[in-house]
Scaffold this active site. Structure first.
Site, PDB file in Angstrom:
ATOM      1  N   GLY A  20      -6.651 -14.011   4.183  1.00 63.11           N
ATOM      2  CA  GLY A  20      -5.283 -14.398   3.868  1.00 63.11           C
ATOM      3  C   GLY A  20      -4.407 -13.564   4.770  1.00 63.11           C
ATOM      4  N   CYS A  21      -3.132 -13.906   4.844  1.00 68.16           N
ATOM      5  CA  CYS A  21      -2.255 -13.129   5.703  1.00 68.16           C
ATOM      6  C   CYS A  21      -2.009 -11.766   5.071  1.00 68.16           C
ATOM      7  CB  CYS A  21      -0.956 -13.889   5.891  1.00 68.16           C
ATOM      8  SG  CYS A  21       0.258 -13.056   6.884  1.00 68.16           S
TER       9      CYS A  21
END
Lengths: 140, 433
Positions: free
Chosen positions: A50-51
């Site tokens: 995920g970021c």
């Protein structure tokens, strides 16, 4: 227990708390109790990026049932992973694939699975279902 | 300076999230817009909307004049000598892409032939052979950036050197987030053609000594580019005093609408640079065989520009200038100091970026707590901060952390909001431990 029964149990647990703080405190506790992925799988192959937070996920099939282990560097993310693991682990691939996930809505955590959250959870859920799909195909 | 009066200009601040008053501390990502800016853009669409520059009719002429006046206002705000040295873009990112692409073509793609003779070649002769004709040889291309750049001031240059062959040089920084100026000067001796640096770091809040860095860059024959995304709203900018060759900024981080920003460039360089987007507006004459380009700044403004947002930007500048800027800076510095003091009482807190001169924001992590978790919990308390790598992954790598929590301030923030931030972070970190 069936997936539906487990989900109802989670809804009951969460409904004990009116305050969001208590719900998050519970989620954080669940994060700490997440069945942790074996060190050998805690690598890029099992990484869902995920970021904001990273998630590692592994699944195996035993006696026709799927068992998941995971980890994340963020504990709230890990709490939600554990919620999903509680619901899915020990179930057959077919039951997992046909499960209704509206319980996340009922406990007010659906926002964490929004595509805009960039925490890797939505991709992780997809990955969980992909594992189930692969196992379902392999046992046919 | 009456903060309550200022806040009345920003209706968006007056709302509750999750039943708590919104505490908006994500101003480094984008500031809120005052009513006068919103009204100006609305007014444009209500009464003035028209495509500009080519129309002979009344509305078009009015809109053109308004747009060109906005350009003059921007030029005046940063003390650019000429308004044609201001190119309107979508923002910092587009400005930097324009620069990296166009300068890439100018320096390395044979566009050099079109450079008028007698111009200082700014380090181009510094190629190993010392022969100007070797420009375009891959081993001669060097772009110097700093270790604290936003991805927007890194990736375009990195892609440029990869496209043309060449090398990205990086000025290191110390554990406080201060650039190593000695190392900078050493790197300049490798004769980079272009030096590009943040005025204020979006992650570390460091105010870089850009005037001195620009002077050094010129001493070694390099062009100097300044990324002013984080400084425009907070610090006075004088491009002539700085003597930078280019200065880029975004409107939306300085109370203006999204989708507008700018590039200042010295005339001599803008004249030499080839356009990088083509179409209407930017041309002079067109035939199927050949096109000649419009004069500055229009050759860099292909297509219909965002006129309404440009007018909003002008209004935002007037809004900023309606206050005593020193007083505003004092207020913002006081907020920052109070936040740092309050947060420093939290066990295990570590400030990322402790340069002596900082502006606008504070970045931190707390031992054993992931920034995402902290941001998620304090969001529930109404506090809007940013968590993550802030589009500066190499900075995170440098400090060995997954990300930070960043609180960033604007003129409308209050001491009470800083107190809420400190309380919220304290409470969340107790929960998460």
């Amino acid at each position: 227990m069936t997936i539906k029964e487990i989900q109802q149990g989670i809804i009951d647990d969460f409904s004990m708390f009116d305050d969001w703080m208590d719900r998050y405190a519970m989620l954080i506790e669940m994060g700490k109790e997440c069945p942790i992925i074996d060190e050998q799988y805690r690598n890029d192959q099992y990484l869902i990026n995920g970021c904001q937070s990273r998630v590692w996920l592994h699944a195996e099939l035993k006696d026709g049932k799927v068992y998941y282990t995971a980890d994340s560097d963020a504990v709230i993310t890990k709490g939600i992973i554990n919620l999903l693991i509680k619901v899915f682990s020990g179930q057959t691939p077919e039951d997992i694939l046909s499960a209704d996930l509206s319980f996340l809505d009922e406990i007010g955590l659906k926002e964490h699975l929004s595509p805009t959250r960039s925490n890797g959870l939505l991709s992780m859920l997809k990955q969980m279902l992909l594992y189930a799909e692969a196992f379902a195909a392999s046992t046919k | 300076m009456d903060i309550n009066e200022i806040r009345k200009q920003f209706p968006v601040l007056d709302q509750q999230v999750y039943g708590k008053p919104l505490v908006y501390l994500d101003n480094a990502a984008t500031t809120q817009k005052p009513l006068c800016v919103i009204e100006r853009e609305r007014d444009y669409y209500l009464h003035e909307n028209c495509n500009i520059h080519r129309g002979v009719h009344y509305l078009s002429q009015m809109a053109t004049e308004a747009y060109e006046n906005a350009r003059k206002t921007v030029a005046r705000f940063i003390n650019a000598p000429e308004s044609h040295e201001i190119v309107f873009t979508r923002g910092t990112t587009e400005s930097l892409n324009l620069l990296a692409t166009s300068l890439g073509m100018l320096f390395f793609d044979g566009y050099r032939a079109s450079i008028p003779s007698g111009c200082d070649d700014h380090g181009l002769s510094a190629s190993p052979s010392g022969d100007a004709s070797s420009v375009g040889r891959n081993d001669s291309i060097k772009i110097l950036i700093t270790a604290m750049e936003h991805h927007s001031n890194l990736v375009p240059w990195q892609q440029m050197v990869q496209r043309h062959g060449g090398e990205l040089l990086v000025v290191p920084m110390d554990d406080n987030g201060v650039l190593d100026i000695q190392a900078y000067e050493e790197l300049l001796k490798q004769r980079p053609q272009i030096v590009t640096m943040a005025h204020v770091s979006n992650t570390l809040a460091t105010v870089n000594p850009i005037k001195e860095m620009i002077r050094l860059a010129h001493q070694y024959g390099a062009l100097a580019v300044v990324d002013g995304a984080q400084s425009m709203a907070h610090l006075p900018i004088d491009v002539q005093d700085l003597d930078c060759d280019f200065f880029v900024f975004s409107g939306h981080k300085m109370y203006a609408p999204m989708g507008i920003g700018g590039l200042y460039g010295k005339t001599e360089w803008l004249e030499k640079m080839p356009p990088y987007q083509f179409g209407g507006e930017m041309v002079d004459t067109v035939s199927f065989e050949k096109t000649t380009f419009n004069k500055l700044p229009f050759k860099f403004e292909a297509g219909t520009p965002n006129v309404g947002a440009a007018l909003g930007l002008e209004t935002a500048i007037n809004f900023i200038e309606s206050f005593d800027r020193q007083e505003v800076a004092k207020h913002e510095d006081a907020l920052l100091a109070a936040a740092i003091e309050g947060l420093s009482k939290i066990d295990g807190i570590r400030f990322i970026g402790q340069a002596p001169e900082r502006s606008g924001l504070v970045s931190f992590i707390i031992d054993g707590i992931h920034p995402y978790d902290l941001g998620t919990i304090i969001d529930k308390m109404g506090v809007a901060v940013r968590t993550g790598h802030h589009c500066a992954e190499p900075v995170m790598t440098r400090f060995g952390i997954p990300g930070t929590v960043r609180a960033s301030f604007a003129m409308y923030n209050t001491m009470e909001e800083v107190e809420v931030l400190v309380k919220a972070v304290t409470r969340a970190s107790n929960m998460l431990r």
